[in-house]
Design an enzyme around this catalytic site. Structure first.
Site, PDB file in Angstrom:
ATOM      1  N   GLY A 181       0.808  -1.147   0.021  1.00  0.00           N
ATOM      2  CA  GLY A 181      -0.132   0.026   0.011  1.00  0.00           C
ATOM      3  C   GLY A 181       0.906   1.407   0.089  1.00  0.00           C
ATOM      4  O   GLY A 181       2.249   1.247   0.075  1.00  0.00           O
ATOM      5  N   MET A 183       1.595   3.205   2.486  1.00  0.00           N
ATOM      6  CA  MET A 183       2.518   3.428   3.613  1.00  0.00           C
ATOM      7  C   MET A 183       3.301   2.216   3.578  1.00  0.00           C
ATOM      8  O   MET A 183       4.367   2.587   4.393  1.00  0.00           O
ATOM      9  CB  MET A 183       1.641   3.355   4.713  1.00  0.00           C
ATOM     10  CG  MET A 183       0.651   4.664   4.823  1.00  0.00           C
ATOM     11  SD  MET A 183      -0.267   4.684   6.199  1.00  0.00           S
ATOM     12  CE  MET A 183       1.333   4.796   7.665  1.00  0.00           C
ATOM     13  N   ASP A 209     -10.648   7.324   5.553  1.00  0.00           N
ATOM     14  CA  ASP A 209     -10.392   6.904   4.221  1.00  0.00           C
ATOM     15  C   ASP A 209     -11.229   5.659   3.764  1.00  0.00           C
ATOM     16  O   ASP A 209     -10.555   4.613   3.426  1.00  0.00           O
ATOM     17  CB  ASP A 209      -8.980   6.759   4.143  1.00  0.00           C
ATOM     18  CG  ASP A 209      -8.461   6.188   2.876  1.00  0.00           C
ATOM     19  OD1 ASP A 209      -9.162   6.658   1.734  1.00  0.00           O
ATOM     20  OD2 ASP A 209      -7.221   5.740   2.690  1.00  0.00           O
TER      21      ASP A 209
END
Length: 776
Positions: free
Chosen positions: A20, A22, A141
């Site tokens: 992802g 992050m 999110d």
């Protein structure tokens, strides 16, 4: 990172399962606890990165860990641990076995999900958001990729990576001030886009976008570029979902449009309000076209999609409990369902159905889950008082013989001789069908008993066909709301649960309950019994809070209607205790079980099987609380009492011994634990058979002991034997069979045979995915 890397000397990274913005997510093994977990590592940032950016990213990651670790709800991913290792920040989470909604749509070629699934997902996400918002946490999110649907149908919200505490404005300002994107364009609320005040209602807007997409196949503003999408959120009124998919129920159309209101004030007040609206609509008559089911999976619709060997299933967990039995459990009770004296003499059924013979309270919630069932031994089927069909009337002597043989079959069942009982009932059913017709109530009563014996002997799929046939015949002959029709439908729900089809079971239970409430009233014992069983099925769906609340309500109603010491009341209190245990509230569960045991001892006597069952559950609770020394003392006394009352080879005596052995293992007394497991397994094989679920659980316990004693080659042999038996009895794709295969793969890993282990994990994953696809 290499597969052999250890994080903090504890978490061994095995394979990469996701990337992802992050960082990366790895499947890993917790070497300390011997369980598989997911480890999320912050993506390493090179020296070329701006130090301010690096600092903000690290701060945000730590924030995710602190926020997520504080959340304890079935609908939110569990966080076990977090920290930093050699400059790498990591987060240790439960390993989820399922697909996120984005993957489900992709695998479905962007076709929308089935209506029942969409509604169920909406309800579960609303419940989880109600909890997180109550903690002052906003996700910010919410999108399909951040919502997982597990193989058992449970829905979980993932990745609170940009969540924030609602009151911590300063922290959020520092994050957003860096220009880091907060949210995903297709699912951002107008206030997020306009940098306005963001509160919990922003998550509701994002949820509306998600529901729109999974219900129609595309998000509400699926435009060509990011700017057009953002303008659409801000300025464009979305088209009603039903314009794209007419079979969507009207209430869902209104709900989604309310969620997508441009201003927060126009949206539902909070997620709790949303959850209540969905619940009310699901219990109301369906407004969609015929066949639309709002509360679960209808026959022929897709089941949950499986992903593979990420989470060790129930049998891979070392909880030391035997194979589940419950009205919605995985197998027949080991004792032949001997009825206590109060159940044999009680008449609790509706006048039209006569005596209701209760299935006994099982001894524990893992080797015999709490609950009860109504099995009408219909007196009209034994007295021949039904009207004759339009055919030559059989002689009174012939009817009398059939009545006598039917009663003989019932008696064999009460003695636990289910195979013989089944043979008798099949023969009587064939003769009644010839003499009276296939839809005559006497014929259907015999068919009902055939279905019951099939369920008791592990032929669950055959039982489902039989009960379905009986329910359809009774609906034609007696009407859809007749108590006998409802009893057959309730048994259909039972075997659906046995087959692991809990969404379908939920639908049937809910429909039967609505009919019972309408025709009998909310406080009728049969209505309360159906509500009780619905509570249990909710727990099998992972909706533990709902199950707990419903069981608590039923217990209070039964106490009011039947009395605090009535066996049915105590069974529901027992279910409340079980739900508390499933929720991890073991101190409360322990107190509840002790209360049930004390009342049963006074009302039924200290040696009554139900009293002994409650004592067993006290031992389970003590073990889960780490009080294994106390649990050993309790099981030692319970074994002695069981031997005295029922004999050394009675299934309940062996279950108590199994619990004793499990707690020996928990105290690291593995040589003794292994010896006890071998003896119990041999006895269970003698009494119950080599392939009985309890026997296989004991055989698995032998493998567990061998593993802890580092005798992995022997353990592998035993694990394989368990897997082969479950494959033979339950089939290749049954969850218990797949769990056993995962045990086998784990053992191969311990033996250093990593390639074989990976291949077996892949086979399990393929079978799970194939099974989920086949349910469509």
């Amino acid at each position: 990172m290499a597969d052999t890397r250890l994080i903090q000397g504890r978490y061994r990274l095995l394979d990469l399962i996701g990337r992802g913005g992050m960082g990366e997510v790895w499947r890993a093994r917790d070497e300390s606890l011997g369980r598989q977990v997911a480890v999320k590592c912050l993506k390493p940032l090179g020296p070329q990165q701006d130090q301010s950016f690096t600092r903000i990213m690290r701060e945000r990651f730590r924030r995710e860990a602190r926020v997520a670790a504080a959340l304890q709800h079935r609908g939110v991913t569990v966080v076990h641990d977090f920290g930093e290792d050699n400059g790498v920040l990591y987060l240790v989470m439960e390993l989820l076995d399922g697909r996120n909604l984005s993957q489900l749509l992709e695998e479905n070629e962007q076709h929308p999900l089935p209506v029942p699934h969409v509604v169920d997902i909406a309800e579960q996400v609303a419940d989880a958001l109600a909890y997180t918002h109550g903690q002052g946490i906003i996700h910010r999110d919410l999108k399909p990729a951040n919502i997982m649907r597990l193989t058992d149908g449970t829905v979980k919200i993932c990745d609170f990576g940009i969540a924030r505490l609602g009151h911590d404005i300063g922290f959020t300002s520092r994050l957003t001030g860096t220009g880091i994107a907060m949210g995903t364009p297709h699912y951002m609320s107008p206030e997020q886009i306009g940098a306005g005040h963001v509160d919990h209602r922003s998550d509701l807007y994002s949820l509306g976008c998600v529901l729109y997409e999974i219900a129609t196949g595309a998000p509400p503003f699926d435009l060509g570029d990011t700017w057009s999408v953002l303008v659409g959120h801000r300025d464009t009124i979305p088209e009603p979902p039903r314009k794209h998919r007419s079979e969507l129920p009207e209430f869902f159309d209104r709900l989604v449009l309310d969620l997508l209101a441009k201003t927060p004030e126009e949206r539902p007040t909070d997620a709790g309000d949303l959850r209540r609206r969905i619940g009310a609509a699901r219990t109301a008559p369906a407004s969609g076209p015929p066949g639309t089911v709002l509360g679960g999976t209808e026959l022929g619709s897709p089941g949950p999609v499986s992903t593979g060997p990420h989470t060790p299933p129930a049998f891979a967990a070392r909880d030391g409990d035997a194979a589940p039995y419950h009205p919605d459990g995985a197998g027949p009770p080991p004792d032949g369902s001997r009825l206590p004296s109060w159940a044999r003499s009680m008449t609790t059924g509706h006048k039209a159905t006569g005596v209701s013979v209760l299935r006994p309270t099982p001894p524990d919630h893992t080797a015999g889950l709490t609950g009860e069932w109504t099995r009408p031994a219909d007196p009209r089927a034994t007295t021949g008082t039904y009207p004759a069909a339009a055919r030559p009337t059989p002689s009174p002597e012939q009817l009398a013989v059939l009545v006598s043989r039917h009663n003989a079959g019932l008696s064999l069942g009460r003695l636990g001789r289910w195979e013989e009982a089944g043979e008798v009932h099949r023969a009587v059913a064939a003769e009644r069908e010839h003499a009276l017709g296939p839809d005559h109530p006497d014929t259907l009563a015999s068919r009902y008993e055939v279905g019951f014996t099939l369920s008791r002997t592990g032929r669950t799929a055959d039982a489902l066909r039989e009960f379905t046939r009986v329910a359809e015949g009774r609906a034609r002959a007696l009407g859809p709301d007749h108590p006998d029709t409802l009893a057959a439908r309730q048994e259909t729900a039972y075997v659906l649960g046995q087959l692991g089809r809990h969404f379908e079971a939920h639908d049937v239970f809910a429909a039967v309950l609505a009919s019972r409430e309408r025709t009998m009233g909310p406080d009728h014992p049969d209505t309360l019994r159906c509500r009780h069983n619905l509570a249990y099925n909710l727990s099998r769906l992972g909706r533990l809070e709902d199950a707990y609340r419903l069981a608590h309500t039923v217990a209070a109603a039964r106490a009011r209607v039947l009395g605090a010491g009535h066996p049915d009341t105590l069974v529901s209190q027992y279910e409340v205790a079980y739900a508390l245990g499933r929720l991890g509230r073991w101190p409360e569960a322990l107190g509840a079980y002790r209360e049930v045991a004390a009342v049963r001892a006074r009302a039924l006597g200290p040696d009554h099987p139900d009293t002994l069952s409650a004592r067993y559950e006290i031992g389970i609770s003590l073990g889960r609380l780490g009080r294994s020394e106390e649990a050993l003392d309790l099981y030692r006394g319970l074994v002695a009492d069981r031997v005295r009352i029922q004999g050394p080879l009675h299934p309940e005596t062996l279950r108590a011994r199994h619990g004793f052995g499990v707690n020996l293992g928990r105290l690291a007394r593995w040589d003794e634990a292994l010896a006890e497991a071998r003896e119990v397994c041999a006895a269970r094989e003698q009494v119950l058979g080599a392939d009985h679920p309890d026997t296989l659980v004991s055989r698995r316990e032998i493998a567990v002991g061998l593993g802890w004693l580092d005798r992995w080659p022997e353990a592998l042999t035993v694990y394989r034997r368990v897997a082969e038996a479950r494959h033979r009895v339950l089939g290749a794709v049954h969850p218990d069979t797949l769990a056993a295969r995962n045990d086998e793969a784990h053992c191969l890993e311990q033996l250093g045979r990593g390639a074989e282990a990976v291949e077996l994990y892949r086979q399990v994953a393929a079978l799970r995915q194939q099974h989920g696809t086949r349910g469509r």
